[in-house]
Enzyme design. Structure first.
Site, PDB file in Angstrom:
ATOM      1  N   ASN A   1       0.868  -1.189   0.000  1.00 11.04           N
ATOM      2  CA  ASN A   1       0.000   0.000   0.000  1.00 11.04           C
ATOM      3  C   ASN A   1       0.889   1.217   0.000  1.00 11.04           C
ATOM      4  O   ASN A   1       1.861   1.251   0.750  1.00 11.04           O
ATOM      5  CB  ASN A   1      -0.832   0.083   1.290  1.00 11.04           C
ATOM      6  CG  ASN A   1      -2.020  -0.825   1.257  1.00 11.04           C
ATOM      7  OD1 ASN A   1      -2.208  -1.567   0.305  1.00 11.04           O
ATOM      8  ND2 ASN A   1      -2.810  -0.789   2.302  1.00 11.04           N
TER       9      ASN A   1
ATOM     10  N   GLU B   1     -22.073  19.753   3.101  1.00  8.22           N
ATOM     11  CA  GLU B   1     -22.007  18.309   3.368  1.00  8.22           C
ATOM     12  C   GLU B   1     -23.123  17.578   2.615  1.00  8.22           C
ATOM     13  O   GLU B   1     -22.912  16.507   2.047  1.00  8.22           O
ATOM     14  CB  GLU B   1     -22.081  18.069   4.879  1.00  8.22           C
ATOM     15  CG  GLU B   1     -22.129  16.626   5.332  1.00  8.22           C
ATOM     16  CD  GLU B   1     -20.966  15.771   4.858  1.00  8.22           C
ATOM     17  OE1 GLU B   1     -19.972  16.306   4.335  1.00  8.22           O
ATOM     18  OE2 GLU B   1     -21.075  14.538   4.973  1.00  8.22           O
TER      19      GLU B   1
ATOM     20  N   HIS C   1     -25.347  36.692  -6.497  1.00  6.19           N
ATOM     21  CA  HIS C   1     -24.044  37.122  -7.035  1.00  6.19           C
ATOM     22  C   HIS C   1     -23.557  36.193  -8.147  1.00  6.19           C
ATOM     23  O   HIS C   1     -22.379  36.216  -8.494  1.00  6.19           O
ATOM     24  CB  HIS C   1     -23.013  37.210  -5.906  1.00  6.19           C
ATOM     25  CG  HIS C   1     -23.386  38.219  -4.865  1.00  6.19           C
ATOM     26  ND1 HIS C   1     -23.378  39.570  -5.105  1.00  6.19           N
ATOM     27  CD2 HIS C   1     -23.838  38.068  -3.598  1.00  6.19           C
ATOM     28  CE1 HIS C   1     -23.789  40.216  -4.018  1.00  6.19           C
ATOM     29  NE2 HIS C   1     -24.078  39.323  -3.092  1.00  6.19           N
TER      30      HIS C   1
END
Ligand code: F6R
Length: 610
Positions: free
Chosen positions: A100, A483, A506
């Site tokens: 890994n 989230e 905006h």
């Protein structure tokens, strides 16, 4: 990210390795393989592209029998997902390795080894390590010595496990920058990149430290540190029970984990709060002294954990009156900083192994921050070991790639920390009591929201054929909207963007039409009237609104406005509670779209590479 499992035992290891790989599937991967040293001292290998089930079919048809083996799930970094690039990699017919991490100087080593006559069959960085160890093995004649010599040449991050058919009674493992845990058995021992892989065979674990190299045999585990000194590593027991890694009655881990939230939020509070106060001693013996001296907080995290940090900034500045900055780790680590005196460095991470977050922590420790505090869910992880102070979340293993219960427990831990810090900065006792009482109500309020599941599932149908969506919130609900958008995009693949509602005019308002659902989190607070004006701006452009609000927010259901009524919640704890319906919404949209909810495409659970 990649996953590693290994076993040395008196029994056949194929089943142990396969089950270990299945338990690592949640990390995300594209191919899987295993190598076993058999009774005739030969190394046999099987590798398949795709799911572990494909490898299981292959080794059921042609079993790999033997008492020593290593296995791997690969998440491609060097070279496409393919059988030849899948691990284990071999040098010759006898040495096999799983890895890994990333070897940064692999090209230089590859050129050198090629010039010496080694033949390469893959595009991976790992194959370089296999040949490098074999080269040293030919000279030194001992696998342990060969691994030790080879790793001095490696630059980058690695957790390695190596076997050789000439030494069929042990494996050699080491770690530098990637996690590796030894599972301690009776008359057998195991290794893995994550203790979850080994829960069916042991609940006792030894976490290797950076630079450790270990010789793992059936009846012994010998570890040396970077300097070559023999060391003992503590054995810890896994506390959550082996079944915490099973789906149980739920269709997906993600749904199970959403439903676990009342329980795990409560568990995260246990021992840390009374009915009306935060017990700051529960944050560690050094906590009082530290909190007295903190003048600034720098929060670092990635993804969902970063959103938790964004919510915490509102709390820390409002309740503790302490300035707080929040930054994603991958940006923080590559820029120069002006460090305010007495700044607390706070890392948030579910896994405690996120490469960018760890790199930022290591940099911060050198740079002169006052102390490093970690909020983390995995005991024994690198982040936990390397921080001065730790608040463990009690979410238990989180398997779904999309983080849910880790987030709400991070928020719980962050609010407890904020209250402790606020007390040192003059927060009135009755205000602390008011918020702690509100926190005690959160598990029940989350349960009330879970009871709205059917209505949220109904709502999700409106998103099924959409390609884009907007999420709006104001104040501490803005990170909740972020989230919510992250959850929707990662598991349903619908493009979702979050904006503070005041920003709409905006620019993003130009995007709004009937094809752009707009999700809004709108608990009643000081900003709700302003938020309602923002919603009118959307309606006037034909946008369809999906609003999560409490009754007192006064948002009415009408043409183009769908309202999901939530319980009345204290303003401070509202971000924890309002996250949950957005998790359910994303979940149901993904199920309707038929995506791989627990392992969304291209993503990994624990991002251990940069
Ligand atoms: C999203 C998600 C990721 C992680 C991020 C950080 O649902 O899970 O965005 O939050 O990769 O991971 P940790 O918290 O383990 O550092």
């Amino acid at each position: 990210m990649c996953g590693i499992v290994g076993a040395v035992s008196e029994r056949d290891v194929q089943g142990i390795l396969l089950e270990g790989l299945r338990r690592l599937e949640y990390r995300g991967y594209d191919s899987a393989g295993m190598a076993v040293v058999n009774g005739s001292n030969q190394t046999q290998r099987a590798r398949e592209v795709g799911k572990v089930a494909a490898l299981a079919d292959a080794v059921t048809a042609h079993p790999l029998e033997g008492h020593l083996g290593i296995a791997h799930t690969r998440w491609a970094t060097h070279g496409v997902p393919s059988q030849v690039n899948a691990h284990p990699h071999m040098s010759g017919e006898r040495l096999a390795i799983v890895h890994n991490g990333i070897i940064e100087n692999y090209q230089e080593l590859r050129d050198e080894l090629k010039a010496e006559g080694f033949e390469f069959t893959s595009q991976t960085d790992t194959e370089v390590v296999a040949h490098l160890i074999e080269k040293h093995y030919r000279k030194l004649g001992k696998l342990y010595d060969a691994v030790k010599a080879a790793i001095t040449r490696l630059r980058g991050a690695y957790a390695l496990s190596v076997v050789h058919a000439d030494e069929p009674d042990h494996m050699v493992v080491c770690r530098e920058g990637s996690p590796l845990v030894v599972g301690v058995g009776i008359g057998e021992n195991f290794i893995a990149s994550d203790q979850l892989a080994l829960l069916p065979v042991t609940d006792r674990f030894m976490f290797l430290e950076e630079g450790d190299i270990a010789d793992i045999r059936r009846n012994s585990i010998e570890i040396h540190d970077r300097e070559g000194t023999p060391v003992e590593r503590d054995i810890t027991r896994f506390e959550h029970g082996a079944d915490s890694a099973d789906k149980g009655e739920y269709r997906h881990f993600m749904l199970k984990e959403i439903y676990e939230q009342p329980k795990v939020i409560k568990a995260t509070m246990e021992g840390r709060v009374t009915g009306s106060r935060v017990l700051e001693q529960a944050l560690g013996t050094e906590a009082a002294n530290l909190l007295d001296n903190v003048r600034h907080v720098q929060i670092i995290a990635c993804g969902t954990s970063y959103h938790a940090g964004m919510v915490a900034r509102y709390w820390i500045e409002e309740l503790a009156g302490v300035p707080c900055s929040v930054e994603v780790a991958s940006e923080f680590r590559y820029r120069k900083h002006v460090i305010q005196p007495d700044t607390l460095f706070l890392c948030i991470s579910q896994s405690g192994e996120t490469a960018d977050t760890l790199a930022a922590l290591r940099q911060a420790k050198k740079a002169g921050f006052r102390a490093a505090l970690a909020i983390c869910n995995v005991p024994g992880s690198s982040l936990v070991r390397e921080s001065d102070l730790v608040i463990m979340t009690q979410a238990g293993p989180e398997i779904g790639v999309a983080s849910t219960k880790a987030f709400t427990t991070q928020l719980t831990a962050l609010l407890i920390f904020t209250l402790a810090l606020a007390r040192h900065n003059g927060l009135a006792e009755d205000k602390e009591a008011e918020i702690v009482k509100a926190l005690h109500l959160v598990p029940g309020q989350v349960s009330d929201i879970l009871a709205l599941n059917a209505g949220i599932e109904e709502m999700s149908k409106a998103f099924m054929d959409k390609f884009h969506s907007l999420f709006l919130g104001r104040g501490s609900q803005f990170p909740v909207a972020m989230e919510g958008a992250l959850k929707l995009k990662e598991i349903s693949y619908i493009h979702a963007e979050a904006y503070p509602a005041g920003e709409l005019k905006h620019g993003p308002l130009a995007l709004v039409d009937s094809e752009m659902p707009v999700v809004t989190v709108a608990p009643n607070n000081d900003l709700v009237e302003k938020l309602k004006s923002n919603l009118e701006e959307v309606r006037a452009r034909g946008g369809e609104l999906f609003v999560f609000a409490d009754k007192s927010a006064g948002v009415q259901e009408e043409e183009g406005i769908h309202v999901m009524q939530l319980p009345e919640v204290h303003e401070i704890t509202a971000p924890i509670v309002y996250t949950v319906p957005l998790q359910l919404l994303s979940y149901h949209v993904a199920v309707l779209k038929g995506t791989d909810v627990d392992q969304p495409r291209n993503l990994a659970k624990s991002v251990t590479v940069e």
